[in-house]
Write a protein that holds these residues in place. Sequence first.
Motif, PDB file in Angstrom:
ATOM      1  N   ILE A   1       0.841  -1.211   0.000  1.00 44.34           N
ATOM      2  CA  ILE A   1       0.000   0.000   0.000  1.00 44.34           C
ATOM      3  C   ILE A   1       0.867   1.248   0.000  1.00 44.34           C
ATOM      4  O   ILE A   1       0.600   2.211  -0.741  1.00 44.34           O
ATOM      5  N   TYR A   2       1.906   1.257   0.815  1.00 49.03           N
ATOM      6  CA  TYR A   2       2.761   2.441   0.893  1.00 49.03           C
ATOM      7  C   TYR A   2       3.496   2.685  -0.415  1.00 49.03           C
ATOM      8  O   TYR A   2       3.437   3.783  -0.978  1.00 49.03           O
ATOM      9  N   GLU A   3       4.201   1.673  -0.919  1.00 46.97           N
ATOM     10  CA  GLU A   3       5.000   1.875  -2.125  1.00 46.97           C
ATOM     11  C   GLU A   3       4.122   2.164  -3.344  1.00 46.97           C
ATOM     12  O   GLU A   3       4.435   3.037  -4.159  1.00 46.97           O
ATOM     13  N   THR A   4       3.000   1.450  -3.466  1.00 50.83           N
ATOM     14  CA  THR A   4       2.086   1.698  -4.579  1.00 50.83           C
ATOM     15  C   THR A   4       1.430   3.070  -4.445  1.00 50.83           C
ATOM     16  O   THR A   4       1.281   3.807  -5.432  1.00 50.83           O
ATOM     17  N   GLY A   5       1.038   3.421  -3.221  1.00 48.25           N
ATOM     18  CA  GLY A   5       0.411   4.723  -2.990  1.00 48.25           C
ATOM     19  C   GLY A   5       1.333   5.876  -3.316  1.00 48.25           C
ATOM     20  O   GLY A   5       0.910   6.876  -3.909  1.00 48.25           O
ATOM     21  N   VAL A   6       2.612   5.754  -2.944  1.00 50.62           N
ATOM     22  CA  VAL A   6       3.572   6.808  -3.245  1.00 50.62           C
ATOM     23  C   VAL A   6       3.730   6.978  -4.753  1.00 50.62           C
ATOM     24  O   VAL A   6       3.777   8.096  -5.276  1.00 50.62           O
ATOM     25  N   LEU A   7       3.787   5.862  -5.467  1.00 51.01           N
ATOM     26  CA  LEU A   7       3.919   5.929  -6.923  1.00 51.01           C
ATOM     27  C   LEU A   7       2.674   6.549  -7.566  1.00 51.01           C
ATOM     28  O   LEU A   7       2.770   7.383  -8.479  1.00 51.01           O
ATOM     29  N   MET A   8       1.497   6.175  -7.090  1.00 52.70           N
ATOM     30  CA  MET A   8       0.259   6.664  -7.683  1.00 52.70           C
ATOM     31  C   MET A   8       0.007   8.133  -7.361  1.00 52.70           C
ATOM     32  O   MET A   8      -0.495   8.886  -8.203  1.00 52.70           O
ATOM     33  N   LEU A   9       0.360   8.549  -6.152  1.00 46.10           N
ATOM     34  CA  LEU A   9       0.153   9.939  -5.757  1.00 46.10           C
ATOM     35  C   LEU A   9       1.169  10.882  -6.384  1.00 46.10           C
ATOM     36  O   LEU A   9       0.922  12.079  -6.506  1.00 46.10           O
ATOM     37  N   GLY A  10       2.315  10.354  -6.766  1.00 51.49           N
ATOM     38  CA  GLY A  10       3.325  11.174  -7.437  1.00 51.49           C
ATOM     39  C   GLY A  10       3.813  12.322  -6.577  1.00 51.49           C
ATOM     40  O   GLY A  10       4.164  12.131  -5.404  1.00 51.49           O
ATOM     41  N   PRO A  11       3.805  13.554  -7.119  1.00 54.30           N
ATOM     42  CA  PRO A  11       4.310  14.712  -6.361  1.00 54.30           C
ATOM     43  C   PRO A  11       3.503  15.005  -5.104  1.00 54.30           C
ATOM     44  O   PRO A  11       3.994  15.681  -4.204  1.00 54.30           O
ATOM     45  N   ASP A  12       2.247  14.535  -5.041  1.00 57.89           N
ATOM     46  CA  ASP A  12       1.412  14.791  -3.865  1.00 57.89           C
ATOM     47  C   ASP A  12       1.679  13.813  -2.723  1.00 57.89           C
ATOM     48  O   ASP A  12       1.121  13.965  -1.640  1.00 57.89           O
ATOM     49  N   ALA A  13       2.485  12.812  -2.974  1.00 59.11           N
ATOM     50  CA  ALA A  13       2.741  11.801  -1.951  1.00 59.11           C
ATOM     51  C   ALA A  13       3.556  12.379  -0.805  1.00 59.11           C
ATOM     52  O   ALA A  13       4.395  13.262  -0.996  1.00 59.11           O
ATOM     53  N   ILE A  14       3.284  11.870   0.388  1.00 55.41           N
ATOM     54  CA  ILE A  14       4.071  12.221   1.573  1.00 55.41           C
ATOM     55  C   ILE A  14       4.948  11.015   1.889  1.00 55.41           C
ATOM     56  O   ILE A  14       4.471  10.000   2.403  1.00 55.41           O
ATOM     57  N   ARG A  15       6.213  11.120   1.547  1.00 56.81           N
ATOM     58  CA  ARG A  15       7.123  10.003   1.766  1.00 56.81           C
ATOM     59  C   ARG A  15       7.642  10.041   3.199  1.00 56.81           C
ATOM     60  O   ARG A  15       8.019  11.095   3.710  1.00 56.81           O
ATOM     61  N   ASN A  16       7.643   8.894   3.848  1.00 50.82           N
ATOM     62  CA  ASN A  16       8.135   8.819   5.215  1.00 50.82           C
ATOM     63  C   ASN A  16       9.591   9.247   5.292  1.00 50.82           C
ATOM     64  O   ASN A  16      10.405   8.925   4.430  1.00 50.82           O
ATOM     65  N   GLY A  17       9.924   9.995   6.359  1.00 52.96           N
ATOM     66  CA  GLY A  17      11.272  10.540   6.495  1.00 52.96           C
ATOM     67  C   GLY A  17      12.351   9.483   6.542  1.00 52.96           C
ATOM     68  O   GLY A  17      13.406   9.636   5.911  1.00 52.96           O
ATOM     69  N   VAL A  18      12.114   8.404   7.279  1.00 55.35           N
ATOM     70  CA  VAL A  18      13.117   7.339   7.367  1.00 55.35           C
ATOM     71  C   VAL A  18      13.296   6.678   6.010  1.00 55.35           C
ATOM     72  O   VAL A  18      14.418   6.309   5.634  1.00 55.35           O
ATOM     73  N   ASP A  19      12.212   6.546   5.269  1.00 53.46           N
ATOM     74  CA  ASP A  19      12.298   6.025   3.907  1.00 53.46           C
ATOM     75  C   ASP A  19      13.250   6.887   3.079  1.00 53.46           C
ATOM     76  O   ASP A  19      14.131   6.371   2.373  1.00 53.46           O
ATOM     77  N   VAL A  20      13.107   8.198   3.193  1.00 55.45           N
ATOM     78  CA  VAL A  20      13.976   9.124   2.447  1.00 55.45           C
ATOM     79  C   VAL A  20      15.427   8.961   2.871  1.00 55.45           C
ATOM     80  O   VAL A  20      16.338   8.880   2.036  1.00 55.45           O
ATOM     81  N   TRP A  21      15.671   8.893   4.186  1.00 57.28           N
ATOM     82  CA  TRP A  21      17.056   8.745   4.676  1.00 57.28           C
ATOM     83  C   TRP A  21      17.685   7.467   4.149  1.00 57.28           C
ATOM     84  O   TRP A  21      18.832   7.473   3.697  1.00 57.28           O
ATOM     85  N   LEU A  22      16.955   6.359   4.250  1.00 52.34           N
ATOM     86  CA  LEU A  22      17.510   5.081   3.821  1.00 52.34           C
ATOM     87  C   LEU A  22      17.792   5.074   2.320  1.00 52.34           C
ATOM     88  O   LEU A  22      18.813   4.550   1.874  1.00 52.34           O
ATOM     89  N   ARG A  23      16.902   5.683   1.537  1.00 51.94           N
ATOM     90  CA  ARG A  23      17.126   5.740   0.091  1.00 51.94           C
ATOM     91  C   ARG A  23      18.314   6.645  -0.241  1.00 51.94           C
ATOM     92  O   ARG A  23      19.082   6.348  -1.159  1.00 51.94           O
TER      93      ARG A  23
END
Length: 261
Positions: free
Chosen positions: A50-72
Motif C-alpha cells: 500500500i505504501y509503495e504503490t500509494g507513493v507511486l500513484m500519488l506522485g508529487p502529492d505523496a508524503i514520503r516517510n522521512g526514514v524512507d527518504v534517509w535510507l534511500r
Amino acid sequence: METSLEQRLPAKNPRMSAPEGELETQPLGYWQATARPLTSLVFVLPMLAIYETGVLMLGPDAIRNGVDVWLRQFLGLMGLGQYFLLPVLTISILLAWHHLKSYPWQFRPTNLPLMAAESMVLGLLLLCLAYFQASVMQMQVVAASAGPEVNTTAKQVVAYFGAGIYEELLFRLMLIPVLIVFIQGFAFPKLIATFAAMLISSLVFAAAHYNFFVPGGDPIDGYTFLFRLSAGLIFASIFALRGFGIAAGSHAMYDVLVAFS
C-alpha cells in the motif's frame, strides 16, 4: 542376562540433537508463531505494498516517510539508488533473520487477522496513553511519526503505513540489535545491554522528529518529545516481546487512529 552397551545407554532425546529449526514437532501457539520473522513479513507485506504503490500513484502529492527518504539517500550514496531496492532489502532482512534462526518455513494464515486485531488494540492503548499524557501536560496529541499538522487524507494514511514499516525497520529491527552487540562489548550483561539499547533507540527515534536533528523537522518541544520517547519505548517493548510485525502494525494503527480521532 548380560545387557549390551547400547541397551544401557539412555535413549536419545531428539530435541537435544536436532537443529533449532527442527526441534518443533507440535504446532506453535499464537504468541510464539506471530513473533517470528516469516509471519511478520507476511503480515506487513500488504502495508508495504500500500505504501509503495500509494507513493507511486500519488506522485508529487505523496508524503514520503522521512526514514524512507534517509535510507534511500544512504543507498544512493552507495550507488544503489534503484527504486524498489529498499522494499526488497526489507523483505530480505526478515527472510535472512528467519533463516539464521533456523525456524521452519511455515506460518498459519489464520494468525494474520488476529495480528491485525492485536495491532489495533495496541494502537488504541497507545492512543489512550497519548490522551492521558496530553491532558496531564496540556499538550496536543500527535502522531508518533507525523509533523504538527495531521490530516485524514489518503496521502497521510499511506505515509503512516510507511512509517510503521520503515521506522520500525530502522529504529527497532536494525538499531536495537547493533546497540546490544556494541554495549555487550563493554562487558555488560545482555539484559542490561538490551534495556540500554531500547532506551537509546527510543531517544534517537524521538529526536529524529525535530529540526535540531533533521532539516524540516518540528521545532523542539519538551512535551511532544516526552511523548515520542514514551512511544519509542513502547514500540521497542512490543518489538522485543511480540516481534517486528506487531510493532510495525501497532505503530501504523496508532498513527492512523490519531489522524481520524
